[in-house]
Write an enzyme that holds these catalytic residues in place. Structure first.
Site, PDB file in Angstrom:
ATOM      1  N   VAL A   1      45.123  43.471  41.300  1.00  0.00           N
ATOM      2  CA  VAL A   1      46.354  42.566  41.403  1.00  0.00           C
ATOM      3  C   VAL A   1      45.869  41.086  41.249  1.00  0.00           C
ATOM      4  CG1 VAL A   1      48.158  41.708  42.853  1.00  0.00           C
ATOM      5  CG2 VAL A   1      47.403  43.935  43.354  1.00  0.00           C
TER       6      VAL A   1
ATOM      7  N   ALA B   1      43.244  36.472  42.845  1.00  0.00           N
ATOM      8  CA  ALA B   1      43.180  37.907  42.196  1.00  0.00           C
ATOM      9  C   ALA B   1      42.123  38.781  43.390  1.00  0.00           C
ATOM     10  CB  ALA B   1      42.774  38.032  40.848  1.00  0.00           C
ATOM     11  N   LYS B   2      42.309  40.325  43.005  1.00  0.00           N
ATOM     12  CA  LYS B   2      41.595  41.081  43.730  1.00  0.00           C
ATOM     13  C   LYS B   2      41.519  42.381  43.183  1.00  0.00           C
ATOM     14  CE  LYS B   2      39.229  40.621  47.657  1.00  0.00           C
ATOM     15  NZ  LYS B   2      38.279  39.334  48.094  1.00  0.00           N
ATOM     16  N   GLY B   3      40.545  43.118  43.295  1.00  0.00           N
ATOM     17  CA  GLY B   3      40.301  44.483  42.885  1.00  0.00           C
ATOM     18  C   GLY B   3      39.790  45.240  44.167  1.00  0.00           C
TER      19      GLY B   3
ATOM     20  N   ASP C   1      32.294  42.304  47.309  1.00  0.00           N
ATOM     21  CA  ASP C   1      33.341  42.270  48.409  1.00  0.00           C
ATOM     22  C   ASP C   1      33.078  43.326  49.310  1.00  0.00           C
ATOM     23  OD1 ASP C   1      36.045  42.594  49.991  1.00  0.00           O
ATOM     24  OD2 ASP C   1      36.095  40.787  49.016  1.00  0.00           O
TER      25      ASP C   1
END
Length: 393
Positions: free
Chosen positions: A23, A74-76, A111
């Site tokens: 996202v 953003a992030k995965g 992360d």
């Protein structure tokens, strides 16, 4: 902050059927920033919430006098147990699938569940130059900047990489700032930490060295507690790559308990530093601490936070507390600080103390929670960033 994200996608691994998510909440100057996590049960909604949080983290660290250019958020995420024998291959295939996004507008890094070393190795196998290459066009001197960041990642302090310490330094400084504002002495302040991985381990180390007493730490095997204080350095030395502690390193007075025992022990400060959604409406009543400092992302559910606030428990939000690692990457890359531990810790302490103090002052002035105050500060800064740098949605 409730507008739809710039981009949201779900990927399905053709080999295992496991799913991954990306996202991009917002782009600033065409680029976004946010880590990649791997955990069983990871969802698109979770990743979307984390991406929104990254937009705020970037905005909260905006300094108009700094070289650090704020990015979008953003992030995965990958729905897979990082201990699974297939996890690494899943990671490589995910990075290969998202390679066009990483090359062009998503900068990412370690992360929950993934170390930077592991991501770098998988990224190289997936054909990527770097997981932050999308930001390179924004640099004045790419070669110098990349060398500076490489040098910083090579720094080790007491056997631990600098990149694994700066985030915990920021969390610890958040705790100390909150204590200073109410005049609470460090000596005698008891802390329980959930998770002794990168963030939790570094936080425990910095707090112990500041004179606080770490009375409990929790990992996947359970909670280790000692009312007189744990030997943090021994426990750190006994961790495996996933933050699990070898029980043979326990002291004679250390005691083991259930995994959730850290929540209800006699502590003044709780630091959830492991998983999201750790404190919810089914267990919030067990909390006896007066201060919760969110080192993990989204560890306290909103409904639980409302109930905790109603009985006088202060929650310092993740969007501020755990933002130090992300900021350190960019402070170093853009040249606000050099590749040394002294500069990294000094800048992190100074910046985090100022930000936490601003948040708590705003909360008092507005009569709101620290989280609401942090969101308000970010909302104030986002239009300024957009006006200065441009915004792509």
């Amino acid at each position: 902050m409730t507008t739809p994200p710039f981009m949201s996608l779900t990927w399905t691994d053709h080999v295992t059927g496991r799913r991954g998510f990306l996202v991009v909440d917002r782009l600033v100057r065409g680029v976004s920033s946010g880590g990649l996590r791997m955990r069983p049960g990871c969802t698109l909604d979770e990743v979307a919430g984390l991406a929104r949080g990254m937009t705020m983290k970037e905005a909260l660290h905006y300094d108009p006098e700094g070289r650090y250019v704020p990015l979008g958020g953003a992030k995965g995420g990958i729905d897979c147990d990082p201990r699974d024998p297939e996890a690494y291959d899943v990671l490589v295939r995910y990075l290969r699938a998202t390679r066009p996004y990483i090359e062009n507008f998503w900068t990412t890094g370690e992360d929950l569940g993934l170390s930077q070393d592991l991501i770098d190795r998988a990224a190289a196998e997936a054909g990527l130059v770097s997981t932050i290459q999308a930001v390179y066009p924004l640099l004045d001197d790419e070669e110098t900047a990349r060398r500076r960041l490489t040098d910083a990642f090579a720094v080790r302090v007491d056997g631990i990489g600098l990149d694994e310490l700066v985030g915990g330094c920021g969390v610890a400084e958040s705790v100390l700032t909150a204590l200073d504002r109410v005049g609470a002495p460090y000596a005698g302040t008891r802390v329980a930490v959930q998770g002794l991985g990168t963030m939790g381990g570094a936080t425990a180390r910095f707090l112990a060295r500041a004179g606080l007493t770490i009375v409990a730490v929790a990992d996947i095997k359970g909670t280790i507690a000692n009312p007189a204080g744990l030997d943090v350095e021994s426990l750190l030395a006994a961790r495996d790559a996933h933050g699990t502690i070898d029980r043979s390193a326990l002291g004679p007075d250390d005691r083991e308990g259930p995994a959730d025992a850290w929540l209800a022990g006699e502590a003044d400060v709780l630091v959830p530093a492991a998983v999201s959604y750790a404190i919810d409406t089914t267990n919030h009543h067990r909390v006896t601490a007066r201060l919760i400092v969110e080192a993990a992302n989204m560890p306290v559910l909103p409904a639980a936070e409302e109930l905790l606030t109603a009985r006088g428990v202060t929650v310092l939000p993740d969007v501020v507390v755990n933002s130090g690692t992300n900021a350190w990457w960019w402070w170093t890359l853009f040249g606000d600080i050099g590749p040394t531990s002294d500069e990294a810790f000094a800048h992190t302490r100074r910046s985090m103390r100022a930000l936490v103090d601003l948040m708590l002052t705003r909360a008092e002035t507005d009569g709101t929670t620290p989280r609401a105050a942090a969101h308000a500060i970010a909302a104030d800064r986002l239009p300024t960033i957009a006006d200065r740098f441009g915004l792509h949605r």
